[in-house]
Design a protein around this motif. Structure first.
Motif, PDB file in Angstrom:
ATOM      1  N   ASN A  42       0.811  -1.275   0.182  1.00 25.84           N
ATOM      2  CA  ASN A  42       0.013   0.018   0.042  1.00 25.84           C
ATOM      3  C   ASN A  42       0.889   1.243   0.006  1.00 25.84           C
ATOM      4  OD1 ASN A  42      -2.440   1.533  -0.223  1.00 25.84           O
ATOM      5  ND2 ASN A  42      -2.638   1.549   1.983  1.00 25.84           N
ATOM      6  N   GLN A  43       2.084   1.166  -0.976  1.00 29.06           N
ATOM      7  CA  GLN A  43       2.970   2.229  -0.880  1.00 29.06           C
ATOM      8  C   GLN A  43       3.148   3.104  -2.310  1.00 29.06           C
ATOM      9  OE1 GLN A  43       4.790   3.855   1.651  1.00 29.06           O
ATOM     10  NE2 GLN A  43       3.647   2.634   3.127  1.00 29.06           N
ATOM     11  N   ARG A  44       3.238   4.062  -2.543  1.00 31.82           N
ATOM     12  CA  ARG A  44       3.489   4.629  -3.698  1.00 31.82           C
ATOM     13  C   ARG A  44       4.618   5.828  -3.805  1.00 31.82           C
ATOM     14  NH1 ARG A  44      -1.029   6.700  -7.011  1.00 31.82           N
ATOM     15  NH2 ARG A  44      -2.062   4.866  -6.082  1.00 31.82           N
ATOM     16  N   TYR A  45       5.410   5.818  -4.768  1.00 33.38           N
ATOM     17  CA  TYR A  45       6.555   6.620  -4.809  1.00 33.38           C
ATOM     18  C   TYR A  45       6.615   7.513  -6.164  1.00 33.38           C
ATOM     19  CZ  TYR A  45       7.904   3.695  -1.174  1.00 33.38           C
ATOM     20  OH  TYR A  45       7.939   2.945   0.134  1.00 33.38           O
ATOM     21  N   PRO A  46       6.816   8.869  -6.164  1.00 30.21           N
ATOM     22  CA  PRO A  46       6.930   9.615  -7.130  1.00 30.21           C
ATOM     23  C   PRO A  46       8.351   9.209  -8.079  1.00 30.21           C
ATOM     24  CG  PRO A  46       7.310  11.038  -5.378  1.00 30.21           C
ATOM     25  CD  PRO A  46       7.019   9.701  -5.111  1.00 30.21           C
ATOM     26  N   LEU A  47       8.314   9.338  -9.293  1.00 29.82           N
ATOM     27  CA  LEU A  47       9.760   9.049 -10.025  1.00 29.82           C
ATOM     28  C   LEU A  47       9.814  10.300 -10.900  1.00 29.82           C
ATOM     29  CD1 LEU A  47       8.999   5.462 -11.045  1.00 29.82           C
ATOM     30  CD2 LEU A  47      10.388   6.159  -9.146  1.00 29.82           C
ATOM     31  N   PRO A  48      10.579  11.351 -10.144  1.00 31.07           N
ATOM     32  CA  PRO A  48      10.631  12.614 -10.950  1.00 31.07           C
ATOM     33  C   PRO A  48      11.656  12.272 -12.200  1.00 31.07           C
ATOM     34  CG  PRO A  48      11.742  12.667  -8.564  1.00 31.07           C
ATOM     35  CD  PRO A  48      10.960  11.440  -8.851  1.00 31.07           C
ATOM     36  N   LEU A  49      11.607  13.166 -13.416  1.00 31.44           N
ATOM     37  CA  LEU A  49      12.353  12.779 -14.360  1.00 31.44           C
ATOM     38  C   LEU A  49      13.745  13.170 -13.886  1.00 31.44           C
ATOM     39  CD1 LEU A  49      12.162  12.205 -17.392  1.00 31.44           C
ATOM     40  CD2 LEU A  49      11.904  14.477 -17.805  1.00 31.44           C
ATOM     41  N   ASN A  50      14.561  12.281 -14.391  1.00 32.11           N
ATOM     42  CA  ASN A  50      16.014  12.357 -14.273  1.00 32.11           C
ATOM     43  C   ASN A  50      16.663  12.582 -12.924  1.00 32.11           C
ATOM     44  OD1 ASN A  50      16.645  11.832 -17.128  1.00 32.11           O
ATOM     45  ND2 ASN A  50      15.998  13.793 -17.570  1.00 32.11           N
ATOM     46  N   GLN A  51      15.904  12.238 -11.929  1.00 31.95           N
ATOM     47  CA  GLN A  51      16.281  12.462 -10.447  1.00 31.95           C
ATOM     48  C   GLN A  51      16.202  11.082  -9.853  1.00 31.95           C
ATOM     49  OE1 GLN A  51      14.471  15.545  -8.385  1.00 31.95           O
ATOM     50  NE2 GLN A  51      14.242  16.605 -10.259  1.00 31.95           N
ATOM     51  N   PRO A  52      17.125  10.581  -9.138  1.00 32.15           N
ATOM     52  CA  PRO A  52      17.202   9.359  -8.587  1.00 32.15           C
ATOM     53  C   PRO A  52      16.047   9.422  -7.467  1.00 32.15           C
ATOM     54  CG  PRO A  52      19.422  10.101  -8.632  1.00 32.15           C
ATOM     55  CD  PRO A  52      18.663  11.081  -9.194  1.00 32.15           C
ATOM     56  N   ALA A  53      15.361   8.193  -7.097  1.00 34.26           N
ATOM     57  CA  ALA A  53      14.247   8.190  -6.106  1.00 34.26           C
ATOM     58  C   ALA A  53      14.638   6.940  -5.395  1.00 34.26           C
ATOM     59  CB  ALA A  53      13.088   8.006  -6.818  1.00 34.26           C
TER      60      ALA A  53
END
Length: 81
Positions: A42-53
């Motif tokens: 039940n987790q979600r994480y943003p993946l910003p463009l060209n930035q390590p998450a």
């Protein structure tokens, strides 16, 4: 990890019984993989463009943890062994 064809590699192997940190970097704006979901956690994480998450996952027993993009079109597996 996400590219035009989806997450690459789609399957990742990690050790059982240890917390792990994944580093995902979205390299394109041409897919719907702007976030990654772990439905069973039940987790979600943003993946910003060209930035390590950095995504830290709790220690788990052997098994498989599925993940997918926010639109449920692209995905992969964390294979815990």
């Amino acid at each position: 990890m996400s590219r035009k064809r989806g997450f690459d590699p789609a399957d990742v192997k990690v050790p059982a019984g240890k917390a792990v940190t994944l580093v995902m970097t979205r390299k394109t704006d041409q897919t719907c993989a702007k976030e990654v979901l772990f439905p069973s956690l039940n987790q979600r994480y943003p993946l910003p463009l060209n930035q390590p998450a950095r995504i830290t996952l709790p220690a788990s027993q052997a098994g498989t943890l599925n993940y997918q993009c926010g639109m449920h079109m692209l995905g992969g597996r964390i294979i815990i062994q």
